[in-house]
Write a protein that holds these residues in place. Sequence first.
Motif, PDB file in Angstrom:
ATOM      1  N   HIS A 154      -5.917 -20.694 -44.223  1.00  0.00           N
ATOM      2  CA  HIS A 154      -6.892 -20.097 -43.291  1.00  0.00           C
ATOM      3  C   HIS A 154      -7.366 -18.756 -43.850  1.00  0.00           C
ATOM      4  O   HIS A 154      -6.641 -18.088 -44.589  1.00  0.00           O
ATOM      5  CB  HIS A 154      -6.243 -19.852 -41.926  1.00  0.00           C
ATOM      6  CG  HIS A 154      -5.775 -21.080 -41.242  1.00  0.00           C
ATOM      7  ND1 HIS A 154      -4.500 -21.575 -41.384  1.00  0.00           N
ATOM      8  CD2 HIS A 154      -6.416 -21.931 -40.410  1.00  0.00           C
ATOM      9  CE1 HIS A 154      -4.367 -22.686 -40.661  1.00  0.00           C
ATOM     10  NE2 HIS A 154      -5.511 -22.933 -40.060  1.00  0.00           N
ATOM     11  N   GLU A 178      -2.800 -28.533 -40.492  1.00  0.00           N
ATOM     12  CA  GLU A 178      -3.922 -27.589 -40.453  1.00  0.00           C
ATOM     13  C   GLU A 178      -4.780 -27.685 -41.713  1.00  0.00           C
ATOM     14  O   GLU A 178      -5.981 -27.763 -41.672  1.00  0.00           O
ATOM     15  CB  GLU A 178      -3.392 -26.158 -40.319  1.00  0.00           C
ATOM     16  CG  GLU A 178      -2.987 -25.803 -38.911  1.00  0.00           C
ATOM     17  CD  GLU A 178      -4.187 -25.662 -37.983  1.00  0.00           C
ATOM     18  OE1 GLU A 178      -4.181 -26.282 -36.902  1.00  0.00           O
ATOM     19  OE2 GLU A 178      -5.147 -24.970 -38.351  1.00  0.00           O
ATOM     20  N   HIS A 216      -1.996 -12.360 -40.820  1.00  0.00           N
ATOM     21  CA  HIS A 216      -3.279 -12.076 -41.475  1.00  0.00           C
ATOM     22  C   HIS A 216      -4.526 -12.270 -40.612  1.00  0.00           C
ATOM     23  O   HIS A 216      -5.614 -11.830 -40.999  1.00  0.00           O
ATOM     24  CB  HIS A 216      -3.385 -12.829 -42.800  1.00  0.00           C
ATOM     25  CG  HIS A 216      -3.522 -14.315 -42.691  1.00  0.00           C
ATOM     26  ND1 HIS A 216      -4.120 -15.062 -43.670  1.00  0.00           N
ATOM     27  CD2 HIS A 216      -3.128 -15.199 -41.739  1.00  0.00           C
ATOM     28  CE1 HIS A 216      -4.100 -16.342 -43.328  1.00  0.00           C
ATOM     29  NE2 HIS A 216      -3.501 -16.443 -42.163  1.00  0.00           N
ATOM     30  N   HIS A 217      -4.436 -12.913 -39.433  1.00  0.00           N
ATOM     31  CA  HIS A 217      -5.602 -13.029 -38.557  1.00  0.00           C
ATOM     32  C   HIS A 217      -5.728 -11.859 -37.599  1.00  0.00           C
ATOM     33  O   HIS A 217      -6.796 -11.635 -37.029  1.00  0.00           O
ATOM     34  CB  HIS A 217      -5.530 -14.319 -37.731  1.00  0.00           C
ATOM     35  CG  HIS A 217      -5.575 -15.565 -38.551  1.00  0.00           C
ATOM     36  ND1 HIS A 217      -6.617 -15.867 -39.395  1.00  0.00           N
ATOM     37  CD2 HIS A 217      -4.672 -16.569 -38.688  1.00  0.00           C
ATOM     38  CE1 HIS A 217      -6.387 -17.028 -39.994  1.00  0.00           C
ATOM     39  NE2 HIS A 217      -5.210 -17.464 -39.598  1.00  0.00           N
ATOM     40  N   PHE A 228      -2.156 -17.091 -33.935  1.00  0.00           N
ATOM     41  CA  PHE A 228      -0.687 -16.950 -33.874  1.00  0.00           C
ATOM     42  C   PHE A 228      -0.229 -15.569 -34.338  1.00  0.00           C
ATOM     43  O   PHE A 228       0.979 -15.318 -34.391  1.00  0.00           O
ATOM     44  CB  PHE A 228       0.051 -17.992 -34.730  1.00  0.00           C
ATOM     45  CG  PHE A 228      -0.466 -19.394 -34.645  1.00  0.00           C
ATOM     46  CD1 PHE A 228      -0.391 -20.233 -35.757  1.00  0.00           C
ATOM     47  CD2 PHE A 228      -1.046 -19.897 -33.486  1.00  0.00           C
ATOM     48  CE1 PHE A 228      -0.864 -21.540 -35.698  1.00  0.00           C
ATOM     49  CE2 PHE A 228      -1.518 -21.200 -33.419  1.00  0.00           C
ATOM     50  CZ  PHE A 228      -1.427 -22.017 -34.532  1.00  0.00           C
TER      51      PHE A 228
HETATM   52  C1  LIG Z   1      -1.115 -17.871 -39.891  1.00  0.00           C
HETATM   53  C2  LIG Z   1      -2.104 -19.013 -39.870  1.00  0.00           C
HETATM   54  O1  LIG Z   1      -3.183 -18.744 -40.751  1.00  0.00           O
HETATM   55  O2  LIG Z   1      -1.509 -20.195 -40.360  1.00  0.00           O
HETATM   56  N1  LIG Z   1      -2.592 -19.221 -38.511  1.00  0.00           N
HETATM   57  C3  LIG Z   1      -3.443 -20.379 -38.299  1.00  0.00           C
HETATM   58  C4  LIG Z   1      -4.058 -20.388 -36.896  1.00  0.00           C
HETATM   59  C5  LIG Z   1      -4.874 -21.654 -36.647  1.00  0.00           C
HETATM   60  C6  LIG Z   1      -5.550 -21.645 -35.295  1.00  0.00           C
HETATM   61  N2  LIG Z   1      -6.353 -22.821 -35.078  1.00  0.00           N
END
Ligand SMILES: CC(O)(O)NCCCCN
Length: 669
Positions: free
Chosen positions: A174, A272, A134-135, A144
């Motif tokens: 995120h 995270e 999704h990024h 990633f």
């Molecule tokens: C797929 C995701 O949203 O978990 N990637 C998170 C990337 C964080 C980088 N600092």
Amino acid sequence: MGTALVYDEEMTKYKLLWVDPACKIEVPERLTVSYEALVKNGLCQRCVSIPAREATEAEILLVHSEEYLEGVKKTPYMTLEDLKEFTLQYGDVYFHPNIYHCAKLAVGSALQLCDSVMTGKVRNGMALVRPPGHHSMRSAASGFCVFNNVAIAARYAKQKYGVKRVLIVDWDVHHGQGVQYCFEDDPSVLYFSWHRYEHQKFWPNLRESDYDNVGKEDGAGFNINVPWNKVGMKNSDYLSVFFHLLLPVAYEFCPELVLVCAGFDSAIGDPEGEMCASPDIFAHLTHLLMNLAGGKLCAVLEGGYNLTSLPQSVCQTVQTLLGDPPTRLSDLGAPCESALESLQCVRSAHRQYWSCLRQAAGLPDSHVSAKRIRSAGGEGERTEVGEEEKSAEEQAWPEPPQRVSPPVRCALVLPGGEAPPDGCEQISSREELHPLMLTKLREHFQSELDNCSALASLPSLMTLVEKMEKNEIRNGLAVVHSVTMAMMCVLQHVGDAPSSRTLVVCVGGGSVGSHAREDGKTLTVQISSEDTEKPTGKFYVPVHLKKGCGDASGFMQALLGLLLPLGYQYNPDLVLLVQMPNAGVCGGVWQQLVGVLQGFAQGHVLVLMQEGEQARVGPTASTLLGDPAPPLEHPLQAPLPEDVEAVETLRSRLQSDWSLLQNTGESTA
Ligand SMILES: CC(O)(O)NCCCCN
Ligand SMILES: [Zn+2]
């Protein structure tokens, strides 16, 4: 129809080849522990296994540019130094000689899942993939992600199956900016994301991840961002956003397909997210989306970095897709102040686009800036001195409870001689009613009792209730002579148990009997067109709809914005759904109600109908058996102002007792 599982261990065969603190959490074990948990819990075997495949270049080009694809295509032949060099142009992502292959498999897995659902081979499903998607943007990798798996799937579904409206729900912690950029001007794709934001201090630190980014041009209103400006969000924060924002808008949008960016870094223990929602929250988030789009739901793995909560969350999601009853969520408290402020900001930013949000209270600008100044370190909010905050990895949480499916899914009590619909058991017992019960009934129903048929089905009904209590049966439906008499019998029976809690949902007018006592053993919500004179108490909530239960949008507003929060906070052992005589509720809404209510009480829902309503037995039984409710008509009309007013009046009166009803910050409460 079954649930698909798309997984290929090839996608575990790439990893970080150098030191990069930002990327070290994205490891192959994420996939292996998730898949192994599905196998260990016997869930993998219950799914329809669908093979992954590589996406074609044309499919990747549905979202990405040729120059970006050309660049990624070269990575398998790069030296370690070249890979590092290539990676430097992007943020928080890494490349590997095998990642291009895996990224094509990740996209292909999402498309295989889409095909299986759209062709009716399965009802719903999950794709366990990495790299996530999704990024990633048209010409850039990020976070990633290499290719945008879900964005490509949405475009693919529109192109190949002519899907007119796609809902993307991104519950990853995120912001999926790649998805937002892809569809921000597109009204056929509604993108919803919540994400850790902390007033832009959290990655990817984008101004456009805030709530005021509602989409552009024709897409205005079709991009919904819910920023979490604090960590530690809990189950009630997540559920509040579903009840008071996502679900009302999703029903108004009426999607033909639901795609989930299923990231589980929003669960407790994740380094995270640093949130505090329990893994079984995903059972409920999934359940609450499953009656949209006729049940066509594709969940595609995004993030999730705690190797304990990730597999638990994956299992909770798949188990709900398979139709198992969700767990009971206990101690749901009030959403926190920060969540309420975000919720109120988003609702007011979107009120002009969605009629279900018309009553959203605007937020006085002074309120937001003042609050922001304070939290930005003016006098600040004192943090507790004392015990060091536990790190995410140190968090502890209980293993999600077992979710056992009773041997019988649905049992019916029908008037003499009628055969039950396929898949349902029939209950008929010849026992006499308990004398005490008879006495009680005589007190209240002298006249009806002269008619001997009035009591006919009650012994069978009591047998049904007993079997539900023993978890031999999950849910049931009884067609009786008098629903009010039957209701009294059931409540009399269950009421004897010391700590029983029964959620009584009465659809239609009429007296619901004296049981609506204030002892907390029942919580009764009655939805009707009657302006009942009965006073609203904490445990008796009359919802008055001017056009009555036939008004789909008014009914859905009451269901999503009032009944769901009340029910989740009350956390009943049993749900008693009563269709009062001449309720006039329309079929589609009735089936949505029957579907959604199964999220409570481990699915123990008992439906009471009056003789003469036989036509509704079939559709009700199919929903009780787990078939998704058919979609409501599109577009859902705007709710009547009087009904909006009625619901808001109830909310303001009840929210001090039932805090999950809150949807605005304290300054405007
Ligand atoms: C797929 C995701 O949203 O978990 N990637 C998170 C990337 C964080 C980088 N600092
Ligand atoms: Zn994430």
